[in-house]
Design an enzyme around this catalytic site. Structure first.
Site, PDB file in Angstrom:
ATOM      1  N   CYS A 180     -43.821 -20.874  43.589  1.00 51.67           N
ATOM      2  CA  CYS A 180     -41.536 -19.960  43.371  1.00 51.67           C
ATOM      3  C   CYS A 180     -41.454 -19.322  43.290  1.00 51.67           C
ATOM      4  O   CYS A 180     -40.379 -19.015  44.356  1.00 51.67           O
ATOM      5  CB  CYS A 180     -41.631 -20.536  41.521  1.00 51.67           C
ATOM      6  SG  CYS A 180     -42.181 -21.537  40.254  1.00 51.67           S
ATOM      7  N   HIS A 184     -38.512 -17.077  45.306  1.00 52.55           N
ATOM      8  CA  HIS A 184     -37.906 -16.599  44.341  1.00 52.55           C
ATOM      9  C   HIS A 184     -38.709 -15.340  43.825  1.00 52.55           C
ATOM     10  O   HIS A 184     -38.497 -15.086  42.797  1.00 52.55           O
ATOM     11  CB  HIS A 184     -37.636 -17.530  43.268  1.00 52.55           C
ATOM     12  CG  HIS A 184     -36.437 -18.141  43.259  1.00 52.55           C
ATOM     13  ND1 HIS A 184     -35.659 -18.587  44.409  1.00 52.55           N
ATOM     14  CD2 HIS A 184     -37.029 -19.754  43.590  1.00 52.55           C
ATOM     15  CE1 HIS A 184     -34.613 -19.662  44.502  1.00 52.55           C
ATOM     16  NE2 HIS A 184     -36.070 -20.140  43.976  1.00 52.55           N
ATOM     17  N   ARG A 228     -33.470 -28.671  35.690  1.00 54.84           N
ATOM     18  CA  ARG A 228     -33.841 -27.343  36.887  1.00 54.84           C
ATOM     19  C   ARG A 228     -34.406 -27.465  37.519  1.00 54.84           C
ATOM     20  O   ARG A 228     -35.124 -27.332  38.997  1.00 54.84           O
ATOM     21  CB  ARG A 228     -32.191 -26.051  36.737  1.00 54.84           C
ATOM     22  CG  ARG A 228     -32.418 -25.066  38.562  1.00 54.84           C
ATOM     23  CD  ARG A 228     -31.230 -26.051  39.173  1.00 54.84           C
ATOM     24  NE  ARG A 228     -31.842 -25.731  40.283  1.00 54.84           N
ATOM     25  CZ  ARG A 228     -32.387 -25.921  40.962  1.00 54.84           C
ATOM     26  NH1 ARG A 228     -32.972 -26.823  41.084  1.00 54.84           N
ATOM     27  NH2 ARG A 228     -32.185 -25.283  42.820  1.00 54.84           N
ATOM     28  N   CYS A 232     -37.006 -28.532  40.906  1.00 59.51           N
ATOM     29  CA  CYS A 232     -37.482 -27.486  41.777  1.00 59.51           C
ATOM     30  C   CYS A 232     -39.113 -28.192  42.013  1.00 59.51           C
ATOM     31  O   CYS A 232     -39.966 -27.414  42.873  1.00 59.51           O
ATOM     32  CB  CYS A 232     -37.623 -26.057  41.506  1.00 59.51           C
ATOM     33  SG  CYS A 232     -35.949 -25.067  41.341  1.00 59.51           S
TER      34      CYS A 232
END
Length: 271
Positions: A180, A184, A228, A232
């Site tokens: 992730c 991000h 969501r 992802c």
């Protein structure tokens, strides 16, 4: 003028111009995206789903012919104002940290008598099939609109889940060795013209978390945070976790903790 000197000057001028051109293009893209989002915000289809969720909340259903009006989302039976903004949290009656969706399913099972496998069969909408869970989450989420996210994760079990979520956030996995954090975990990242927020900061996590659930124009449906995050993971080529998996709740706990103090604006609307 010396030919070598001239070439050097031209190269330097070109090199200086490139960043300026790139900055100008970035500013133009950001401006157009802002206009696009503003246009989308004028009439959110999620508002209709919120109304449907409100009706489902009060409707007597299931084998027990009961409503969800006594569902305790953390602030007491039936208390919805600010409940979404304070989730995930630890619930003593289950001995687990739960997010809005796992807690909602718990209430549908215990209060209304549904089987968990039946109420989660359509946990997200598909063409021709509406999701009761999406509607209920949209309604519940909207009851926290204008309130601050408050997930300090001070309970030992919540702290443990936040730590697990942080580990998952940074863990590289899958065939592409992806995490992730690659998308991000830094400032200034972008993919397909879409800005990627730094979810390790309050500002970045707050911007990401305050508008979910959101209506996604490209999908023609409202997406919850569970959907969501699962999507992802799919895009990162990770094995997709099951709906309501502890790994998803852990990620939510980590992100909501980072976003604590941010004012909710939901339901949102996305591209």
């Amino acid at each position: 003028m010396n030919r070598r000197l001239l070439q050097t000057l031209v190269t330097a001028a070109f090199a200086a111009a490139v960043p300026l051109t790139a900055l100008a293009q970035d500013a133009k893209v950001a401006d157009e995206l802002a206009k696009y989002r503003e246009a989308l915000a004028d009439g959110n289809p999620a508002d209709l789903l919120e109304v449907r969720g409100e009706a489902l909340w009060a409707e007597k259903r299931g084998p027990k012919n009961a409503s969800l009006e006594q569902c305790d989302l953390g602030l007491g039976p039936g208390k919805l104002e600010g409940a979404y903004a304070a989730l995930p949290k630890y619930f003593k009656d289950t001995g687990k940290v739960m997010d809005v969706e796992s807690r909602l399913v718990h209430c549908m099972v215990t209060l209304q008598g549904f089987k968990a496998e039946d109420v989660t069969k359509n946990w997200y909408s598909k063409p021709g099939t509406e999701s009761d869970i999406e509607a209920l989450v949209t309604f519940i989420g909207a009851r926290s609109n204008g309130m601050k996210i408050a997930v300090p994760a001070t309970h030992p079990e919540e702290a443990k889940m936040a730590k697990m979520g942080e580990y998952i956030f940074y863990r590289r996995s899958g065939p592409q060795d992806f995490s992730c954090a690659i998308c991000h975990g830094q400032e200034g990242k972008r993919i397909r013209l879409q800005e990627l927020g730094n979810l390790t900061t309050k500002e970045g996590a707050g911007t990401a978390m305050k508008t979910w659930p959101s209506y996604r124009v490209s999908q023609g449906a409202v997406w919850t945070m569970q959907r969501r995050l699962i999507d992802c993971m799919r895009q990162a080529r990770w094995p997709e976790p099951n709906y309501l998996a502890d790994s998803i709740v852990a990620l939510e706990t980590f992100l909501q903790k980072n976003a604590t103090g941010t004012v909710m604006e939901t339901p949102g609307i996305k591209r």
